[in-house]
Design an enzyme around this catalytic site. Structure first.
Site, PDB file in Angstrom:
ATOM      1  N   TYR A 148      -6.477  -0.234   2.618  1.00  0.00           N
ATOM      2  CA  TYR A 148      -5.239  -0.957   2.288  1.00  0.00           C
ATOM      3  C   TYR A 148      -4.092  -0.281   3.016  1.00  0.00           C
ATOM      4  CZ  TYR A 148      -1.105  -2.587  -0.116  1.00  0.00           C
ATOM      5  OH  TYR A 148       0.134  -3.112  -0.374  1.00  0.00           O
TER       6      TYR A 148
ATOM      7  N   LYS B  88       5.933   6.382  -0.035  1.00  0.00           N
ATOM      8  CA  LYS B  88       5.714   6.619  -1.466  1.00  0.00           C
ATOM      9  C   LYS B  88       6.392   7.898  -2.004  1.00  0.00           C
ATOM     10  CE  LYS B  88       2.226   3.452  -2.866  1.00  0.00           C
ATOM     11  NZ  LYS B  88       1.446   2.789  -1.814  1.00  0.00           N
TER      12      LYS B  88
HETATM   13  C1  PLP Z   1       1.501   1.731  -0.846  1.00  0.00           C
HETATM   14  C2  PLP Z   1       0.821   1.827   0.455  1.00  0.00           C
HETATM   15  C3  PLP Z   1       1.296   1.155   1.600  1.00  0.00           C
HETATM   16  C4  PLP Z   1       2.464   0.197   1.547  1.00  0.00           C
HETATM   17  O1  PLP Z   1       3.641   0.811   1.174  1.00  0.00           O
HETATM   18  P1  PLP Z   1       4.876  -0.097   0.639  1.00  0.00           P
HETATM   19  O2  PLP Z   1       5.986   0.876   0.468  1.00  0.00           O
HETATM   20  O3  PLP Z   1       4.407  -0.710  -0.646  1.00  0.00           O
HETATM   21  O4  PLP Z   1       5.136  -1.118   1.680  1.00  0.00           O
HETATM   22  C5  PLP Z   1       0.632   1.345   2.791  1.00  0.00           C
HETATM   23  N1  PLP Z   1      -0.429   2.157   2.875  1.00  0.00           N
HETATM   24  C6  PLP Z   1      -0.908   2.822   1.810  1.00  0.00           C
HETATM   25  C7  PLP Z   1      -2.082   3.735   1.967  1.00  0.00           C
HETATM   26  C8  PLP Z   1      -0.313   2.675   0.558  1.00  0.00           C
HETATM   27  O5  PLP Z   1      -0.822   3.298  -0.505  1.00  0.00           O
END
Ligand code: PLP
Length: 426
Positions: free
Chosen positions: A150, A273
């Site tokens: 993801y 994050k």
């Molecule tokens: C959360 C996440 C994303 C996307 O980040 P957003 O700030 O929600 O756009 C991309 N890659 C990984 C591994 C994630 O956990």
């Protein structure tokens, strides 16, 4: 959504809710969202006065707990001085200091700031494509990515996420087809992976992976040896290696970055994050010198044409610098070790229960994987709330990714709730 009357009724709730579109939510059947009014440490206070112990740290961003006074103070000072200024043609101390510190921590050379993880991934993909184009290798325009991966919700990020398991099924025909493969785990898998790459490397720009832990695709772990071998094979075939550390970065897996455990340095790294300790939205794509120098020439066409409006927001950068200070001043990685032990020990009570497929822990991530037919994530979420916990199951897992500062008794409350709920799956 079914309206459940709660003790505290607020007009802003009902009137506003009629105009909000919630994320990842079938709003016809989902239970009403909870209204949060305050946070502190590992506690979320709801509008009706109830307090929930937070098991997921707001999508694992709030690594120091909520409202850490040190970060708040740094943000307040920055807020007074300059909450925002554009980054096109202007720079500022919080961003430059942060860039230098991030490069020192990751052994990367250049930082491109953005405002969300998905955009950091888009930037990494665009950098990889243009890197090859600038070198006259226009055919290298595809990526290798992994099942259960993801990388975000925008179109490019969706194209490198698992086509089935990443909540993007509806868009399969609309996104660019990429090579999606299983993460190899043994010598046969690596041999296959190696020979696949021999066949397609001339058309592939790079490989993108969530190192050690695939997050939103189901919190699946692979070993540091596997990661190091994937990196070795990718480099052997001249591919760019993109590490998406958006979920794993900042201590979550036990090292400051997951790549550290495998002893690898990627060509491009995405972070987000927990970068600001869960306070502001900020992300970055970090590049090695080899990548950056491929964009230097006398032709404007070779420049990287991308620039989010709120790029390198000073307030967010100040929060990120304060968060890095806390990693230096406080024993976060020791705390992660303690959390991992406690998660492994206490969640092991779920092993062998009916409906439980797997129980695992890595760093500050604890997972109980449930047989899909037993999974009722909306129902489970409500049960956890009744037990005073904020835990948000998805797919086929119940997971805990608490603040790295969570107290032992708070974590026991969370694992206790998980075990209690899981033991009644029947
Ligand atoms: C959360 C996440 C994303 C996307 O980040 P957003 O700030 O929600 O756009 C991309 N890659 C990984 C591994 C994630 O956990």
């Amino acid at each position: 959504m079914a309206r459940k009357k709660t003790a505290a009724f607020h007009s802003w709730f009902d009137e506003g809710l009629a105009h909000i579109w919630l994320p990842y939510s079938q709003m016809k059947i989902a239970p009403l969202p909870q209204a949060a009014v305050a946070t502190k440490g590992s506690t979320i206070t709801l509008a009706d006065g109830r307090e929930l112990t937070d098991g997921i740290a707001s999508w694992w961003t709030a690594c120091h707990g909520y409202n850490h006074p040190y970060i708040i103070k740094a943000m307040q000072a920055q807020l007074e001085r300059m909450p925002h200024v554009m980054f096109g043609g202007l720079v500022h101390e919080p961003a430059l200091t942060l860039a230098k510190r991030l490069c020192r921590l990751t052994r990367m050379q250049r930082v491109f700031f953005a405002d969300s993880g998905s955009v950091a991934v888009e930037v990494a993909l665009k950098m990889a494509l243009q890197y090859w184009r600038n070198k006259g290798r226009n055919l290298k325009d595809r990526f290798i990515c992994f099942h259960n991966g993801y990388h975000g919700d925008t179109l490019g990020a969706m194209s490198v996420s698992d086509p089935e398991r990443s909540m993007h099924r509806a868009f399969r025909s609309a996104v660019i087809r990429q090579y999606v493969v299983d993460i190899p785990t043994d010598e046969y898998g690596f041999a296959e992976f190696d020979s696949l790459l021999s066949g397609i490397a001339t058309t592939v720009a790079g490989i993108i992976i969530e190192p050690l832990v695939q997050g939103a695709g189901g919190m699946r772990f692979h070993s540091a040896d596997v990661l190091a071998e994937i990196h070795r094979i990718a480099k052997k075939h001249g591919l760019l290696f993109i590490a998406d550390e958006i979920a794993t970065g900042f201590g979550r897996t036990g090292n400051l970055f997951a790549c550290d455990e495998a002893g690898i340095t990627p060509d491009l790294m995405c972070i987000g994050k927990a970068l600001t300790g869960g306070t502001m939205t900020l992300s970055a794509t970090l590049a090695g010198e080899d990548i950056f120098s491929a964009f230097l020439s006398d032709s404007p066409d070779d420049a990287f044409m991308h620039g989010p409006t709120y790029m390198a927001n000073p307030l967010a950068c100040a929060a990120a610098n304060a968060s890095l200070d806390l990693f230096e001043k406080e024993p976060r990685l020791k705390q992660v070790e303690r959390i991992e032990q406690q998660l492994a020990e206490q969640l092991s009570a779920c092993e062998g229960l009916p409906g439980v497929v797997d129980v695992r822990a890595k760093g500050a991530i604890g997972v109980v994987q449930i047989a899909p037919e037993k999974m009722d994530y909306y129902g489970l979420r409500e049960k956890f709330i009744a037990l005073g916990c904020w835990i948000r199951p998805f797919g086929d897992i119940i997971y805990l990714t608490p603040a790295l500062t969570i107290r032992e008794d708070e974590l026991s409350q969370l694992t206790g709730a998980v075990c209690q709920v899981v033991s009644r799956l029947g």
